[in-house]
Design an enzyme around this catalytic site. Sequence first.
Site, PDB file in Angstrom:
ATOM      1  N   TYR A  78      -0.242 -27.451 -77.022  1.00 56.16           N
ATOM      2  CA  TYR A  78      -0.750 -28.575 -77.810  1.00 56.16           C
ATOM      3  C   TYR A  78       0.352 -29.124 -78.726  1.00 56.16           C
ATOM      4  O   TYR A  78       0.083 -29.537 -79.850  1.00 56.16           O
ATOM      5  CB  TYR A  78      -1.950 -28.138 -78.648  1.00 56.16           C
ATOM      6  CG  TYR A  78      -3.003 -27.395 -77.865  1.00 56.16           C
ATOM      7  CD1 TYR A  78      -3.649 -28.003 -76.794  1.00 56.16           C
ATOM      8  CD2 TYR A  78      -3.348 -26.079 -78.171  1.00 56.16           C
ATOM      9  CE1 TYR A  78      -4.607 -27.333 -76.059  1.00 56.16           C
ATOM     10  CE2 TYR A  78      -4.309 -25.398 -77.444  1.00 56.16           C
ATOM     11  CZ  TYR A  78      -4.937 -26.026 -76.392  1.00 56.16           C
ATOM     12  OH  TYR A  78      -5.882 -25.351 -75.668  1.00 56.16           O
ATOM     13  N   ASN A 137     -15.395 -18.167 -79.213  1.00 56.59           N
ATOM     14  CA  ASN A 137     -16.160 -17.988 -77.975  1.00 56.59           C
ATOM     15  C   ASN A 137     -17.662 -18.237 -78.143  1.00 56.59           C
ATOM     16  O   ASN A 137     -18.261 -18.960 -77.346  1.00 56.59           O
ATOM     17  CB  ASN A 137     -15.903 -16.600 -77.392  1.00 56.59           C
ATOM     18  CG  ASN A 137     -14.501 -16.471 -76.826  1.00 56.59           C
ATOM     19  OD1 ASN A 137     -13.955 -17.420 -76.291  1.00 56.59           O
ATOM     20  ND2 ASN A 137     -13.921 -15.287 -76.951  1.00 56.59           N
ATOM     21  N   SER A 176     -14.209 -12.331 -68.814  1.00 61.45           N
ATOM     22  CA  SER A 176     -13.631 -12.548 -70.137  1.00 61.45           C
ATOM     23  C   SER A 176     -14.674 -12.336 -71.225  1.00 61.45           C
ATOM     24  O   SER A 176     -15.862 -12.155 -70.959  1.00 61.45           O
ATOM     25  CB  SER A 176     -13.095 -13.975 -70.230  1.00 61.45           C
ATOM     26  OG  SER A 176     -14.169 -14.897 -70.078  1.00 61.45           O
ATOM     27  N   ARG A 233     -12.817 -11.866 -60.231  1.00 61.61           N
ATOM     28  CA  ARG A 233     -11.830 -11.586 -59.183  1.00 61.61           C
ATOM     29  C   ARG A 233     -11.745 -10.108 -58.847  1.00 61.61           C
ATOM     30  O   ARG A 233     -10.881  -9.679 -58.092  1.00 61.61           O
ATOM     31  CB  ARG A 233     -10.449 -12.095 -59.622  1.00 61.61           C
ATOM     32  CG  ARG A 233     -10.360 -13.611 -59.672  1.00 61.61           C
ATOM     33  CD  ARG A 233      -9.002 -14.071 -60.149  1.00 61.61           C
ATOM     34  NE  ARG A 233      -8.881 -15.517 -60.093  1.00 61.61           N
ATOM     35  CZ  ARG A 233      -7.850 -16.198 -60.578  1.00 61.61           C
ATOM     36  NH1 ARG A 233      -6.852 -15.548 -61.169  1.00 61.61           N
ATOM     37  NH2 ARG A 233      -7.803 -17.514 -60.482  1.00 61.61           N
ATOM     38  N   GLY A 289     -11.183 -24.673 -70.538  1.00 63.48           N
ATOM     39  CA  GLY A 289      -9.909 -23.968 -70.640  1.00 63.48           C
ATOM     40  C   GLY A 289      -9.031 -24.251 -69.450  1.00 63.48           C
ATOM     41  O   GLY A 289      -9.447 -24.889 -68.472  1.00 63.48           O
TER      42      GLY A 289
END
Length: 326
Positions: free
Chosen positions: A54, A126, A153, A175, A241
Site C-alpha cells: 500500500y 478478522n 486461516s 489445500r 485479500g
Amino acid sequence: MDAAYVTFYEFGSPGQVLKVENRELQRPKAGEVLVQMTERPINPSDLLPVYGVYSHRISLPAIPGYEGVGVVVDVGPFVSSQWIGKRVLPLRGEGIWQEYVTCNAELAVPVPDFMEDYMAAQLYINPITAWVACTEVLALKPGDVLLVNACGSSIGRIFAQLSQVLGFQLIAITRNHHYTEELLQLGATHVINTAETPLQPTVMEWTNGRGAKAAIDSIGGTDGSDLAFLVQSGGIVLTIGLLSGQPVHWAEISKKTNVQVKMLHLRHWNQQVSVQAWQNTFQHLISLIQKKKLTFRRPDAHYSLSQVHEAVRYAESSSSMPSMTF
C-alpha cells in the site's frame, strides 16, 4: 520518559527494514487516551504495508500494527479520568507496535472483564471483516451457500463460526487436511481439500448444480477467479485479500460469469461507519464471545517488542499465519 516502538523507513522484507527505536512519550491531546499495550497479534495485514503493498497511501517512516489491547494510563483534556485503568482496544490511531499507543477516546473499545487479553487483541481485523462481509456486504440469510477459500486461516475459522450464528452453509476450501475436523466442528457444512478433491464438480454436486449464493476470496490469482464460476448468476464474489500477490481481472471474469464482484477494505468501512455503529458492532461480537459462539486461537508464541525480527520470522514461516503477541 522514553518508550519503545517499531518503525520502518523504507519498504521491504519486515525482517530487514523493521527497526526498534525509542522516543519521548508525549501526553495525550484533547479527546485522546494513552494506552500501555499488553498484547499485539501479527496478521498478514500488518506485514503487507511493510512490504510496500500500500505504498501509494503510506507515508514513511511508519509504525506497523493494526490491533491489540492495553490499559489506559493517561487521558487528554475533555476525557473522563474514569478511563484510567480500563482495558481497551486503541484502534484507528497510531500503529499498534509500540509500548504506548494514543487514540481517540470515542473510538477506543472497552474490553469486559471476562475476556482474556489474547481474545481481545484479536477482536478487530478478522472478526470485524468477517462480520461486515456476511451481514452487510453479502447479507447472507439462513440456508444460503457461501464458498470461502484459504479457510484454514484465522478468518476462515471465524467464517465457520458465523455460519452457525447466522445460519448459512459454509463450504470451506483448503489445500490440506490440517484443519478439516476443526472447521467442521466450528460449523462448516463441507470442507474441500483441493490437493485431493476437484473443486468445481464437488461444489456443483453439493449444491445440486446450482452453485453458491456467494464466495469470499482471500487469495487472488486462479484461486480467486475459479470461485466466480461456482457462484450462481447474479451472485457475489467478495475479495478481501491477495495472499498470492496475483491480481484477478475481475471485470473480465464478471462478464463471463454474470457474477457481481465487490471488494471489502476495512478502512473504507471505517470511513463511513458512525461512532455509535462502530461501538455497537464490537459489542455484538463481544456478546457472541461471551455466549461462547465465537472463539479465537490462543497465540502459540510470545515475543517482547525488542524481538520483533524473531516474531516476524516466526509469523512468516507459519502456513496459517497464527496470531502471536509480542
